[in-house]
Design an enzyme around this catalytic site. Structure first.
Site, short mmCIF file in Angstrom:
data_model
loop_
_atom_site.label_atom_id
_atom_site.label_comp_id
_atom_site.label_asym_id
_atom_site.label_seq_id
_atom_site.Cartn_x
_atom_site.Cartn_y
_atom_site.Cartn_z
CG HIS A 471 -1.37 31.34 14.68
ND1 HIS A 471 -1.40 31.96 13.72
CD2 HIS A 471 -1.80 30.26 14.63
CE1 HIS A 471 -2.30 31.13 12.82
NE2 HIS A 471 -2.28 29.91 13.16
C1 FAD Z 1 -5.32 25.10 17.93
C2 FAD Z 1 -4.47 25.28 16.92
C3 FAD Z 1 -4.39 25.22 15.71
C4 FAD Z 1 -3.32 26.20 15.13
N1 FAD Z 1 -3.46 26.11 13.95
C5 FAD Z 1 -1.93 25.68 13.16
C6 FAD Z 1 -1.75 25.76 12.03
O1 FAD Z 1 -2.75 25.39 11.83
N2 FAD Z 1 -0.96 26.07 11.04
C7 FAD Z 1 0.52 26.72 12.21
O2 FAD Z 1 1.40 26.89 11.53
N3 FAD Z 1 0.12 26.68 13.50
C8 FAD Z 1 -1.30 26.64 13.80
N4 FAD Z 1 -0.88 26.90 15.28
C9 FAD Z 1 0.28 27.39 15.96
C10 FAD Z 1 1.37 26.35 16.96
O3 FAD Z 1 0.61 25.10 16.40
C11 FAD Z 1 2.12 26.25 17.35
O4 FAD Z 1 2.88 28.09 16.83
C12 FAD Z 1 3.20 25.71 17.88
O5 FAD Z 1 2.44 24.49 18.28
C13 FAD Z 1 3.84 26.42 18.74
O6 FAD Z 1 4.99 25.10 19.22
P1 FAD Z 1 6.08 25.59 20.79
O7 FAD Z 1 7.09 25.09 20.94
O8 FAD Z 1 6.77 27.30 20.61
O9 FAD Z 1 4.84 25.81 21.50
P2 FAD Z 1 3.92 24.46 22.48
O10 FAD Z 1 4.27 23.06 20.93
O11 FAD Z 1 2.63 24.41 23.02
O12 FAD Z 1 5.04 23.14 23.26
C14 FAD Z 1 4.67 23.62 24.43
C15 FAD Z 1 4.69 22.26 25.27
O13 FAD Z 1 5.79 22.77 26.41
C16 FAD Z 1 4.84 21.63 27.10
N5 FAD Z 1 4.17 22.42 28.89
C17 FAD Z 1 4.17 23.45 29.26
N6 FAD Z 1 5.07 24.15 30.44
C18 FAD Z 1 5.25 22.88 31.05
C19 FAD Z 1 5.96 22.34 32.02
N7 FAD Z 1 5.81 23.62 33.41
N8 FAD Z 1 6.35 21.20 32.22
C20 FAD Z 1 6.62 20.37 30.76
N9 FAD Z 1 6.34 20.59 29.98
C21 FAD Z 1 5.17 21.73 30.10
C22 FAD Z 1 3.35 21.82 27.37
O14 FAD Z 1 1.95 21.00 27.27
C23 FAD Z 1 3.15 21.41 25.72
O15 FAD Z 1 3.97 19.87 25.31
C24 FAD Z 1 -2.15 26.15 15.79
C25 FAD Z 1 -2.12 26.33 16.98
C26 FAD Z 1 -3.56 25.69 18.10
C27 FAD Z 1 -2.97 26.04 19.31
#
Ligand code: FAD
Length: 533
Positions: A471
């Site tokens: 997280h």
């Molecule tokens: C293994 C795992 C288990 C988890 N379990 C849970 C759970 O059970 N419950 C819960 O609430 N949370 C859970 N989480 C946490 C939750 O999933 C994250 O907090 C959330 O997905 C973060 O969202 P975000 O939009 O910040 O980033 P992300 O969802 O990581 O999105 C970022 C996106 O940007 C893309 N990207 C990055 N750099 C570039 C670039 N330069 N150009 C184009 N695209 C790019 C990436 O490929 C990705 O698709 C878990 C996370 C993980 C990894």
């Protein structure tokens, strides 16, 4: 493909999918969503019980680790991050939590007006379609993301909950996403009709056919173009070439807590000395970019047993597992439709706290010591999670090329105060295992192992076995002070036409899993961008 849009969204992760869907509701604006990874239709991604293989499959992740962590025997800790449509939300555990209401009141008290619990609750509700919890003051029943209890949880969950009850010290909790998320109980997951209901499925998929929404996959944004103090677009690397894409209104960076600060730094937004050291021209001096990295540290207590009640692969469980496959293929129900993380507890590990400081997450399955992604054999595990770590790490550049992964020094347990709640949690987990409802499975403690009794032995175990709950947050922190990267409207300080909307803007981590809070942030950002309050 056109090269000019109103909004360019970088990263189709949890937040990016929400924004793409909300902003493209207005047919008069052109929206471009750019994702470095590919599609999210693989069975590992879709079938909830295959969450382990989804996390470990190299095609779906960035393959990141931390730098050697000094407080953890200099180990490099794995940092799974989704690299596909849906981002980390396409490989996560699907557990649905919001954190504690006071967490958001703390955000607001730090100067982030509008982000208090009463301010964010409508966005949690708006995003949610809850099948089981229907209190309209707290829950939505018409939003995009389907939320439900697992219909037939593994019987070990009941034993875990009975163990808590038998201690007589804690209360049951019927709603971990309400105003008092404290106690032990069954938890909800983001699952719909037996499939993962990520924001890719819930928000993006229904919007994808809109003529004003363009989605680029396998396309990595190299930098945000900043001209005369304004973000004018991005440079994208796709299919072997670099293409500029312009944004008439805004560039919105949703690349997650590790890649958003990397992208800002590569775009000349960050600590000036660090940028110049990489030969990058400074567009905005923001020393907070990449700082304030923090995550929930996690430590398992793992039990192994002969009894085959738990989920797991074994000869004895073969008929049940074969039936589960048939049931899933026929009706998308049963064991494979569960995310495995079916019950949990949020508790105060000591007196004098104003909210729970640890989570004890129950897993009715053995944790393989060799890291094999599906449980081999039988057992159960409790993961102790420190909900409010004090340690702060940092994301920095390893080079001026975005194709080189950034350096992540998570600094887990750098502050020794983060250790004590983990030890209290481990000891409580042991007491739960000794309670009659769990003791009757005659499981033995594989980790830390019965010999690890005193603090020194448990701390040694923590140093060799602790990881994180995945997280990470805080690296483009929202605030009103000099260290803040974005303001409470999520606009990057000192650059016009540029916002960050993802887990990196959290000023401080919330006391719960972070996916739904990121959805909330993106929902609220969509309103801020559209000028709605
Ligand atoms: C293994 C795992 C288990 C988890 N379990 C849970 C759970 O059970 N419950 C819960 O609430 N949370 C859970 N989480 C946490 C939750 O999933 C994250 O907090 C959330 O997905 C973060 O969202 P975000 O939009 O910040 O980033 P992300 O969802 O990581 O999105 C970022 C996106 O940007 C893309 N990207 C990055 N750099 C570039 C670039 N330069 N150009 C184009 N695209 C790019 C990436 O490929 C990705 O698709 C878990 C996370 C993980 C990894």
């Amino acid at each position: 493909m056109r090269a000019g849009f109103d909004f360019v969204i970088v990263g189709a992760g949890t937040a990016g999918c929400v924004l793409a869907a909300r902003l493209s509701e207005d047919p008069s604006v052109q929206v471009c969503l750019i994702e470095a990874g590919g599609p999210a239709n693989h069975p590992f991604v879709q079938i909830p019980a295959l969450v382990g293989p989804a996390i470990m499959h190299r095609a779906f992740g960035w393959g990141l680790t931390t730098e050697p962590e000094p407080a953890l025997d200099n180990r490099r800790i794995p940092l799974p991050r989704g690299k596909l449509i849906g981002g980390s939300g396409s490989i996560n555990g699907m557990a649905y939590h919001r954190g504690h209401p006071r967490d958001y009141d703390d955000w607001a008290r730090a100067g982030n007006a509008g982000w208090d619990w009463q301010g964010v609750l409508p966005y949690f509700r708006r995003s949610e379609n809850n099948a089981d919890l229907r209190d309209p003051a707290l829950h939505g029943t018409a939003g995009p993301v389907h939320v439900m209890h697992i219909p037939r949880p593994n019987p070990l969950n009941e034993a875990f909950l009975q163990a808590f009850a038998s201690l007589g010290e804690f209360q049951p909790c019927a709603d971990f996403t309400g105003s008092e998320p404290e106690g032990y109980g069954l938890r909800q997951g983001t699952i719909h009709r037996g499939r993962r209901d990520s924001t890719a499925a819930a928000y993006l998929q229904p919007a994808r056919s809109r003529p004003n929404l363009t989605v680029l996959t396998d396309a990595q944004v190299l930098r945000v173009r900043v001209e005369s103090g304004r973000a004018s677009g991005v440079d994208v690397f796709a299919r072997g070439g670099v293409q500029p894409i312009t944004a008439a209104a805004e560039v919105i960076v949703c690349a997650g807590a590790i890649h958003s600060p990397q992208l800002l730094m590569l775009s000349g937004i960050g600590a000036p000395d660090a940028l110049r050291a990489q030969g990058i021209t400074v567009n905005a001096a923001l020393p907070g970019v990449g700082a304030n990295y923090h995550d929930h540290p996690a430590l398992p207590l793992t039990m192994e047993m002969h009894d085959s009640t738990s989920y797991g692969l074994s000869w004895r469980a073969l008929p049940r597992n074969a039936w589960a496959v048939l049931e899933y293929m026929a009706a998308r129900r049963g064991m494979l439709a569960s995310n495995v993380f079916e019950s949990t507890a949020f508790i105060r590990s000591t007196s004098g706290l104003d909210r729970p400081d640890i989570q004890i997450a129950f897993q009715p399955a053995r944790r393989n010591p060799d890291g094999f992604p599906l449980p081999r054999g039988h057992g159960f595990a409790m993961s102790v999670v420190n909900l409010y770590p004090r340690s702060r790490g940092q994301v920095t550049l390893s080079s001026a090329d975005i194709r080189d992964p950034p350096r992540v020094q998570a600094s887990l347990f750098q502050d020794p105060a983060d250790i004590a709640p983990m030890l209290r949690g481990l000891r409580l987990a042991r007491r739960l295992c000794a309670a009659p409802s769990l003791a009757r499975y005659h499981a033995h403690e594989a980790q830390p192992g019965a010999a690890a009794l005193d603090d020194a032995a448990l701390i040694a175990y923590l140093r060799r076995a602790a990881g994180t709950a995945h997280h990470p947050v805080g690296t483009c922190r929202m605030g009103v002070d000099a260290g803040a990267v974005v303001d409470p409207q999520l606009r990057v300080n000192g650059v016009r036409g540029l916002r960050v909307v993802d887990a990196s803007v959290f000023p401080s981590i919330v006391g719960g899993n972070t996916n739904a809070p990121v959805v909330m942030v993106a929902e609220r950002a969509a309103d801020l961008i559209r000028g709605r309050n």
